[in-house]
Write a protein that holds these residues in place. Structure first.
Motif, PDB file in Angstrom:
ATOM      1  N   LEU A 101      13.280  -9.111  20.903  1.00  0.00           N
ATOM      2  CA  LEU A 101      14.395  -8.241  20.534  1.00  0.00           C
ATOM      3  C   LEU A 101      15.688  -9.045  20.415  1.00  0.00           C
ATOM      4  N   SER A 102      15.911  -9.956  21.349  1.00  0.00           N
ATOM      5  CA  SER A 102      17.113 -10.803  21.285  1.00  0.00           C
ATOM      6  C   SER A 102      17.123 -11.643  20.016  1.00  0.00           C
ATOM      7  N   LYS A 103      15.949 -12.151  19.660  1.00  0.00           N
ATOM      8  CA  LYS A 103      15.850 -12.959  18.439  1.00  0.00           C
ATOM      9  C   LYS A 103      16.169 -12.116  17.208  1.00  0.00           C
ATOM     10  N   LEU A 104      15.686 -10.877  17.205  1.00  0.00           N
ATOM     11  CA  LEU A 104      15.984  -9.982  16.082  1.00  0.00           C
ATOM     12  C   LEU A 104      17.480  -9.691  15.991  1.00  0.00           C
ATOM     13  N   LEU A 105      18.112  -9.452  17.123  1.00  0.00           N
ATOM     14  CA  LEU A 105      19.541  -9.159  17.137  1.00  0.00           C
ATOM     15  C   LEU A 105      20.358 -10.361  16.658  1.00  0.00           C
ATOM     16  N   ILE A 106      19.931 -11.552  17.068  1.00  0.00           N
ATOM     17  CA  ILE A 106      20.620 -12.776  16.623  1.00  0.00           C
ATOM     18  C   ILE A 106      20.467 -12.946  15.115  1.00  0.00           C
ATOM     19  N   ASN A 107      19.246 -12.729  14.636  1.00  0.00           N
ATOM     20  CA  ASN A 107      19.003 -12.850  13.190  1.00  0.00           C
ATOM     21  C   ASN A 107      19.791 -11.804  12.408  1.00  0.00           C
ATOM     22  N   GLN A 108      19.901 -10.607  12.983  1.00  0.00           N
ATOM     23  CA  GLN A 108      20.685  -9.554  12.326  1.00  0.00           C
ATOM     24  C   GLN A 108      22.150  -9.949  12.237  1.00  0.00           C
ATOM     25  N   LYS A 148      23.361 -13.040  12.238  1.00  0.00           N
ATOM     26  CA  LYS A 148      23.462 -14.120  11.255  1.00  0.00           C
ATOM     27  C   LYS A 148      23.426 -13.569   9.839  1.00  0.00           C
ATOM     28  N   LEU A 149      22.523 -12.615   9.627  1.00  0.00           N
ATOM     29  CA  LEU A 149      22.395 -12.029   8.294  1.00  0.00           C
ATOM     30  C   LEU A 149      23.659 -11.264   7.921  1.00  0.00           C
ATOM     31  N   GLU A 150      24.217 -10.527   8.873  1.00  0.00           N
ATOM     32  CA  GLU A 150      25.465  -9.799   8.607  1.00  0.00           C
ATOM     33  C   GLU A 150      26.592 -10.762   8.279  1.00  0.00           C
ATOM     34  N   ASP A 151      26.681 -11.870   9.026  1.00  0.00           N
ATOM     35  CA  ASP A 151      27.715 -12.877   8.757  1.00  0.00           C
ATOM     36  C   ASP A 151      27.523 -13.490   7.375  1.00  0.00           C
ATOM     37  N   LYS A 154      29.922 -11.743   0.418  1.00  0.00           N
ATOM     38  CA  LYS A 154      30.820 -10.715  -0.128  1.00  0.00           C
ATOM     39  C   LYS A 154      32.192 -11.307  -0.404  1.00  0.00           C
ATOM     40  N   LYS A 155      32.678 -12.138   0.532  1.00  0.00           N
ATOM     41  CA  LYS A 155      33.979 -12.779   0.343  1.00  0.00           C
ATOM     42  C   LYS A 155      33.942 -13.724  -0.853  1.00  0.00           C
ATOM     43  N   LYS A 156      32.818 -14.443  -0.990  1.00  0.00           N
ATOM     44  CA  LYS A 156      32.673 -15.348  -2.137  1.00  0.00           C
ATOM     45  C   LYS A 156      32.702 -14.563  -3.439  1.00  0.00           C
ATOM     46  N   LEU A 195       0.800  -1.227   0.000  1.00  0.00           N
ATOM     47  CA  LEU A 195       0.000   0.000   0.000  1.00  0.00           C
ATOM     48  C   LEU A 195       0.833   1.277   0.000  1.00  0.00           C
ATOM     49  N   ALA A 196       1.981   1.253   0.655  1.00  0.00           N
ATOM     50  CA  ALA A 196       2.803   2.471   0.758  1.00  0.00           C
ATOM     51  C   ALA A 196       4.038   2.419  -0.133  1.00  0.00           C
ATOM     52  N   ASN A 197       4.182   1.317  -0.858  1.00  0.00           N
ATOM     53  CA  ASN A 197       5.333   1.134  -1.757  1.00  0.00           C
ATOM     54  C   ASN A 197       6.664   1.298  -1.011  1.00  0.00           C
ATOM     55  N   LYS A 198       6.693   0.821   0.235  1.00  0.00           N
ATOM     56  CA  LYS A 198       7.921   0.839   1.038  1.00  0.00           C
ATOM     57  C   LYS A 198       8.595  -0.528   0.918  1.00  0.00           C
ATOM     58  N   LYS A 199       9.655  -0.565   0.144  1.00  0.00           N
ATOM     59  CA  LYS A 199      10.366  -1.824  -0.069  1.00  0.00           C
ATOM     60  C   LYS A 199      11.516  -1.944   0.917  1.00  0.00           C
ATOM     61  N   PHE A 200      11.629  -3.107   1.552  1.00  0.00           N
ATOM     62  CA  PHE A 200      12.686  -3.336   2.533  1.00  0.00           C
ATOM     63  C   PHE A 200      13.466  -4.598   2.172  1.00  0.00           C
ATOM     64  N   THR A 201      14.773  -4.513   2.339  1.00  0.00           N
ATOM     65  CA  THR A 201      15.568  -5.747   2.313  1.00  0.00           C
ATOM     66  C   THR A 201      15.429  -6.387   3.695  1.00  0.00           C
ATOM     67  N   ASP A 202      15.857  -7.640   3.803  1.00  0.00           N
ATOM     68  CA  ASP A 202      15.773  -8.321   5.096  1.00  0.00           C
ATOM     69  C   ASP A 202      16.585  -7.571   6.154  1.00  0.00           C
ATOM     70  N   ALA A 203      17.743  -7.081   5.757  1.00  0.00           N
ATOM     71  CA  ALA A 203      18.593  -6.348   6.706  1.00  0.00           C
ATOM     72  C   ALA A 203      17.926  -5.049   7.140  1.00  0.00           C
ATOM     73  N   GLU A 204      17.297  -4.345   6.202  1.00  0.00           N
ATOM     74  CA  GLU A 204      16.629  -3.082   6.521  1.00  0.00           C
ATOM     75  C   GLU A 204      15.435  -3.308   7.440  1.00  0.00           C
ATOM     76  N   TRP A 205      14.683  -4.381   7.166  1.00  0.00           N
ATOM     77  CA  TRP A 205      13.503  -4.656   7.993  1.00  0.00           C
ATOM     78  C   TRP A 205      13.907  -5.042   9.410  1.00  0.00           C
ATOM     79  N   LEU A 206      14.967  -5.836   9.543  1.00  0.00           N
ATOM     80  CA  LEU A 206      15.458  -6.189  10.871  1.00  0.00           C
ATOM     81  C   LEU A 206      15.907  -4.931  11.621  1.00  0.00           C
TER      82      LEU A 206
END
Length: 402
Positions: A188-195, A197-200, A206-208, A147-158
């Protein structure tokens, strides 16, 4: 349940079924029912007057009705719909204003002015502290994107959710703080853990990518240039190896001739007691000569290897098929298969050439070290032998070295 609340519930069911777009997957009837349920939980736990309880429930039913006209300023639209409904029910103006204030309290960023506003504000965000948080968050993301055309990547949404839980939202009522804070902290802890993992994962990818880019850049190196480099390097190593072998053979031949001459000319004279003074110089001379011969042989002695490899070795690129010592005991068919596999893999082929160059360098290092030692022994042997003979002759002639 009071008559007014029942009528409000019926009105909302009919309103949402007819006028609310299906695109509102979060702000819909299910969300409204959940808020009403949480408000009822407050009412059951706290000692509220009948009118305050009724006001809270009516406000909970109407707080998101403005979404039938869009998400923007939906609180004001909800108040308009509520006002029309209550006026039809002959509710007094003062009470309509009180319920409207409760609806406006659900606006993001509003600071509750009293306990009732705290209750409805906390009820509206109760999902932040329960197990359905992930599901509700996914629905809200889908609604914003649609509805608002707000697109988020997984990292942005986290990051958005983490920022909201840490910096924006907080529970106000004692009931919410006691019952939902622990669940909110878990979410919140789950979000931080997922963040993390996503960063890793992003770093890993990126290394690949960098490795693939590096490999691609390497593959852009001209084939002829690589082949010329290997050809020149291997030729230089082979030349140095031949020089080392030639030097070792020269020393071996010279010392062999010296030993032959010593054995044929000096040893027969040692039988004569008058030549006893030659025994020590001859022994020293022969010892150094034999040592030089042995070292020359060690410098040129080949190293014999197993001469076999397996298909697993080829698959894992562990064997260098370019060195005869790794295949001299293999069947021809197995060797041909291995060579075919290597020629189809550019990295394996160049890797084998690199290993061949490296190990040839190790052999050269060993040869030249022993060869240097051989020359040193030969030189010292000549010097010591000549001095020993000179001393022996001096003692024989004068009876004393001095």
């Amino acid at each position: 349940m009071s008559i007014l609340v029942k009528e409000a519930e019926k009105y909302i069911f009919d309103l949402f079924s007819k006028k609310l777009s299906n695109k509102f997957v979060y702000h819909n009837l299910a969300h409204t029912q959940r808020v009403v349920k949480e408000v009822q939980g407050f009412i059951d736990s706290l000692k509220l007057s009948e009118q305050d309880a009724e006001n809270l429930l009516v406000a909970a039913w109407f707080h998101d009705t403005g979404f039938i006209k869009g998400a923007e300023n939906h609180e004001q639209e909800s108040v308009k719909i509520l006002t029309q409904f209550l006026q039809e029910k002959k509710v007094e103006v003062k009470r309509i204003e009180a319920i409207s204030a409760l609806i406006m309290a659900t606006k993001m960023g509003h600071k509750p002015a009293n306990d009732l506003e705290k209750i409805i504000t906390d009820s509206d965000c109760a999902h932040l502290g329960d197990k359905t948080f992930d599901d509700k968050s996914a629905l809200l993301r889908r609604e914003w994107e649609t509805l608002a055309n707000k697109k988020f990547t997984d990292a942005e949404w986290l990051a958005t959710n983490i920022d909201f839980l840490i910096n924006v939202h907080k529970y106000h009522s004692e009931y919410a703080l006691k019952n939902w804070t622990k669940g909110k902290d878990k979410n919140l802890s789950k979000l931080l853990i997922n963040q993390k993992k996503l960063e890793d994962e992003l770093k890993k990818n990126k290394k690949k990518k960098e490795a693939l880019d590096l490999k691609k850049n390497k593959s852009n190196v001209p084939e002829r240039g690589v082949e010329t480099m290997f050809r020149v390097a291997l030729k230089n190593h082979m030349t140095l190896s031949n020089i080392a072998d030639t030097k070792a053979n020269i020393l071996l031949s010279v010392n062999a001739i010296i030993v032959s001459l010593a054995l044929s000319n000096l040893l027969p004279k040692l039988d004569n007691p008058s030549n006893n003074y030659l025994i020590l110089p001859t022994v020293v001379f022969i010892i150094f000569t034999v040592a030089s011969i042995i070292l020359s042989i060690l410098a040129t002695r080949p190293n014999v290897t197993q001469g076999k490899f397996t298909k697993e070795d080829v698959a894992n690129k562990k064997v260098n098929l370019l060195f005869f010592g790794n295949f001299h005991q293999m069947e021809l068919s197995d060797f041909e298969w291995g060579i075919s596999e290597m020629m189809q893999d550019r990295d394996y082929l160049y890797g084998s050439l690199t290993k061949d160059l490296y190990f040839l360098g190790l052999v050269l290092n060993r040869k030249y070290k022993i060869l240097r030692l051989t020359y040193t022994v030969f030189m010292i042997g000549i010097i010591v032998s000549v001095l020993t003979f000179a001393i022996a002759f001096k003692i024989q002639e004068t009876g004393t070295f001095l």
